[in-house]
Design a protein around this motif. Structure first.
Motif, mmCIF file in Angstrom:
data_model
loop_
_atom_site.group_PDB
_atom_site.id
_atom_site.type_symbol
_atom_site.label_atom_id
_atom_site.label_comp_id
_atom_site.label_asym_id
_atom_site.label_seq_id
_atom_site.Cartn_x
_atom_site.Cartn_y
_atom_site.Cartn_z
ATOM 1 N N GLY A 204 0.827 -1.190 0.000
ATOM 2 C CA GLY A 204 0.000 0.000 0.000
ATOM 3 C C GLY A 204 0.864 1.243 0.000
ATOM 4 O O GLY A 204 2.067 1.191 0.278
ATOM 5 N N SER A 205 0.256 2.406 -0.319
ATOM 6 C CA SER A 205 1.040 3.634 -0.415
ATOM 7 C C SER A 205 0.386 4.826 0.261
ATOM 8 O O SER A 205 0.819 5.953 0.074
ATOM 9 N N GLY A 206 -0.653 4.587 1.072
ATOM 10 C CA GLY A 206 -1.315 5.685 1.739
ATOM 11 C C GLY A 206 -0.845 5.847 3.175
ATOM 12 O O GLY A 206 0.172 5.288 3.597
ATOM 13 N N ALA A 207 -1.592 6.626 3.934
ATOM 14 C CA ALA A 207 -1.207 6.922 5.310
ATOM 15 C C ALA A 207 -1.142 5.671 6.173
ATOM 16 O O ALA A 207 -0.326 5.585 7.092
ATOM 17 N N SER A 208 -1.989 4.681 5.889
ATOM 18 C CA SER A 208 -1.936 3.446 6.663
ATOM 19 C C SER A 208 -0.612 2.731 6.458
ATOM 20 O O SER A 208 -0.007 2.214 7.395
ATOM 21 N N ALA A 209 -0.155 2.676 5.213
ATOM 22 C CA ALA A 209 1.133 2.048 4.930
ATOM 23 C C ALA A 209 2.264 2.828 5.590
ATOM 24 O O ALA A 209 3.204 2.238 6.136
ATOM 25 N N PHE A 210 2.186 4.161 5.529
ATOM 26 C CA PHE A 210 3.196 4.979 6.210
ATOM 27 C C PHE A 210 3.250 4.620 7.695
ATOM 28 O O PHE A 210 4.328 4.494 8.284
ATOM 29 N N THR A 211 2.096 4.481 8.299
ATOM 30 C CA THR A 211 2.027 4.172 9.717
ATOM 31 C C THR A 211 2.664 2.823 10.015
ATOM 32 O O THR A 211 3.432 2.677 10.968
ATOM 33 N N ALA A 212 2.324 1.822 9.218
ATOM 34 C CA ALA A 212 2.885 0.491 9.441
ATOM 35 C C ALA A 212 4.401 0.502 9.290
ATOM 36 O O ALA A 212 5.125 -0.103 10.084
ATOM 37 N N LEU A 213 4.906 1.192 8.265
ATOM 38 C CA LEU A 213 6.352 1.263 8.049
ATOM 39 C C LEU A 213 7.041 1.947 9.226
ATOM 40 O O LEU A 213 8.073 1.473 9.716
ATOM 41 N N ALA A 214 6.494 3.069 9.677
ATOM 42 C CA ALA A 214 7.088 3.782 10.800
ATOM 43 C C ALA A 214 7.016 2.950 12.078
ATOM 44 O O ALA A 214 7.960 2.945 12.878
ATOM 45 N N GLY A 431 -11.198 4.942 8.432
ATOM 46 C CA GLY A 431 -12.042 6.000 7.977
ATOM 47 C C GLY A 431 -11.627 7.329 8.502
ATOM 48 O O GLY A 431 -10.726 7.471 9.296
ATOM 49 N N CYS A 432 -12.291 8.392 8.019
ATOM 50 C CA CYS A 432 -12.043 9.758 8.477
ATOM 51 C C CYS A 432 -10.584 10.122 8.359
ATOM 52 O O CYS A 432 -10.065 10.918 9.135
ATOM 53 N N CYS A 433 -9.860 9.573 7.395
ATOM 54 C CA CYS A 433 -8.442 9.890 7.250
ATOM 55 C C CYS A 433 -7.717 9.659 8.549
ATOM 56 O O CYS A 433 -6.757 10.344 8.862
ATOM 57 N N ALA A 434 -8.156 8.741 9.367
ATOM 58 C CA ALA A 434 -7.509 8.528 10.653
ATOM 59 C C ALA A 434 -6.681 7.270 10.588
ATOM 60 O O ALA A 434 -7.209 6.188 10.613
ATOM 61 N N THR A 435 -5.366 7.390 10.473
ATOM 62 C CA THR A 435 -4.581 6.194 10.320
ATOM 63 C C THR A 435 -3.303 6.076 11.112
ATOM 64 O O THR A 435 -2.940 4.986 11.479
ATOM 65 N N PRO A 436 -2.561 7.141 11.397
ATOM 66 C CA PRO A 436 -1.268 6.945 12.016
ATOM 67 C C PRO A 436 -1.367 6.352 13.417
ATOM 68 O O PRO A 436 -2.309 6.596 14.130
ATOM 69 N N SER A 437 -0.372 5.586 13.805
ATOM 70 C CA SER A 437 -0.408 4.970 15.114
ATOM 71 C C SER A 437 0.128 5.910 16.174
ATOM 72 O O SER A 437 0.608 6.986 15.874
ATOM 73 N N THR A 438 0.105 5.460 17.417
ATOM 74 C CA THR A 438 0.447 6.333 18.522
ATOM 75 C C THR A 438 1.934 6.404 18.813
ATOM 76 O O THR A 438 2.341 6.948 19.822
#
Length: 452
Positions: A204-214, A431-438
């Motif tokens: 994936g290439s969206g914010a969820s993927a960014f979150t998982a990678l980080a 949803g709601c563009c809410a994806t990055p982790s804590t």
């Protein structure tokens, strides 16, 4: 009962659904919110470890705040960033509690139609109220009547599969024990053990993927994460817009998230594989091998995290006449405004009842559900949608057509934007563009690792 005395049925007690109920109450219209889960924000709670990249000031609906204020509810600091759990526990559940018996839990909508009229019948159609078929937690079934239906059920339950053609990859079902379609909660010991010291493919290439990678990079740097490594799989190449708006993003936490993903690659915690569209998944002992549609075979991995987006479940609306875009499965008038090849969250023109109407009068898809397969949704967009719809149902067309929202910009708008790559076409979970982790992002000054 006359049709005017019937409630407006709202499907889903998430952010958009509860905001819709608040606006209906403000307009003197009786809502009935049907929630499949056991509590308000049941889907949001499933990604409770994820931090939004919108602040509290941007995720509390004005009409909802008016309902909450007399109860002694204290609004959280507007400049801080809630997690999904914060959002559900400190706002959504209190709001549902204020609405009281206007919210029913353990109630799954299985079908919506007009009384005595299937999809085909024209005669006297709009004069008939809606019939909403539901299944309760004990398995029993009932039917309810409604003057209008607002579907705010979201897209969280239906993640997209691995296959580059939109279908499950060959072997995807057989390899399900090694595949997750959610951002991992690495603070959960069992989840952390699953990925620690392992080689994990992130698709994936969206914010969820960014979150998982980080998140995986953060794990790799910890004492128990030695050997943790990610393989980031993109269907296209890496360009200047791949990591989002960075410091130019008006949502700073969203920009910081893209920079954190870039750091994961730059620091060697993740390898990027570009131009790869998964066609099959094969077992290799305890590991799996991803096979591309061009015949390439990647090195074996222990786990696969699939963040290729979400899609709407339209099955229970099959007897209604919906006007949906053939690509995005969003309302026809809205689809050109949210095309992810052209728009990010902040470049979508604020919209309401006109863009959300269907051939079937008084039926509306709102919130993340209204965006179909597009990933660029913001909570405040959903609040504006339901404000407009409630005004229209109350007969206040002037208010329904008035724009009362200004959105932040992404910083990478115009032409190829933040969601330039096809796999980002819904890449966001929750949803709601809410994806990055804590997790805390260690790039420049510490920033909330969250998005929306």
């Amino acid at each position: 009962m006359s049709e005017q005395q019937l409630p407006v049925v709202v499907i889903g007690a998430g952010p958009a659904g509860l905001a819709a109920a608040a606006h209906l109450v403000e307009r003197g219209i009786e809502p009935l919110v049907l929630e499949a889960g056991p509590a308000a924000g049941s889907a949001v709670r499933e990604w409770g470890h994820v931090r939004l990249f919108s602040t509290w000031s941007e995720v509390v609906d004005p009409a909802a705040e008016k309902l909450l204020a007399p109860t002694g509810w204290v609004k959280p600091d507007g400049a801080t960033y809630p997690s999904g759990a914060d959002w559900a526990e400190r706002y959504l559940q209190p709001l549902a509690d204020v609405l009281g018996d206007k919210v029913r839990y353990g109630t799954t909508v299985t079908g919506v139609s007009r009384v005595g009229r299937d999809r085909i019948v024209d005669a006297d159609r709009e004069a008939q109220p809606f019939t909403v078929q539901i299944e309760l937690a004990d398995g029993s079934e009932q039917r309810l009547l409604a003057q209008a239906v607002i579907d705010a059920s979201g897209t969280w339950p239906t993640p997209s599969p691995i296959g580059g053609n939109g279908l499950p990859a060959l072997g995807e079902k057989a390899a399900s024990a090694r595949i997750s379609y959610r951002i991992p909660d690495l603070k959960n010991p069992a989840v952390r053990a699953r990925y620690a010291g392992k080689r994990t493919a992130v698709i994936g290439s969206g914010a969820s993927a960014f979150t998982a990678l980080a998140s995986l990079a953060d794990l790799a740097k910890s004492d128990d994460g030695t050997g943790t490594h990610a393989v980031w799989i993109l269907r296209r190449g890496i360009s200047g817009s791949t990591f989002g708006g960075g410091t130019a993003d008006q949502l700073p936490a969203r920009g910081a998230l893209g920079l954190a993903a870039k750091a994961a690659v730059d620091q060697g915690h993740a390898d990027a594989v570009t131009g790869f569209r998964t066609d099959a998944i094969e077992r290799d002992g305890e590991q799996v091998v991803l096979v591309g549609d061009d015949g390439r075979r990647l090195d074996p991995v222990d786990e696969v995290i699939v963040l290729t987006g979400l899609r709407p479940d339209l099955s229970f609306l099959s007897e209604l006449r919906l006007g949906l875009d053939e690509r995005l499965q969003a309302p026809l008038e809205l689809a050109p405004l949210i095309d992810p090849n052209q728009h990010s969250c902040g470049t979508v023109y604020p919209h309401g009842v006109n863009e959300l109407s269907h051939p079937e009068k008084d039926v509306y898809l709102v919130g993340m559900k209204s965006y179909g397969r597009a990933p660029t949704f913001l909570a405040m967009t959903g609040y504006e949608q339901v404000r407009s719809i409630a005004a229209a149902l109350a007969g206040d067309q002037e208010a329904a057509e008035r724009v009362e929202l200004t959105l932040p910009e992404t910083g990478v708008c115009g032409g190829a934007g933040l969601f330039d790559e096809p796999e980002a076409t819904p890449a966001d979970g929750g949803g709601c563009c809410a994806t990055p982790s804590t997790l805390t992002i260690g790039i420049g000054a510490p920033a909330p690792s969250g998005g929306c």
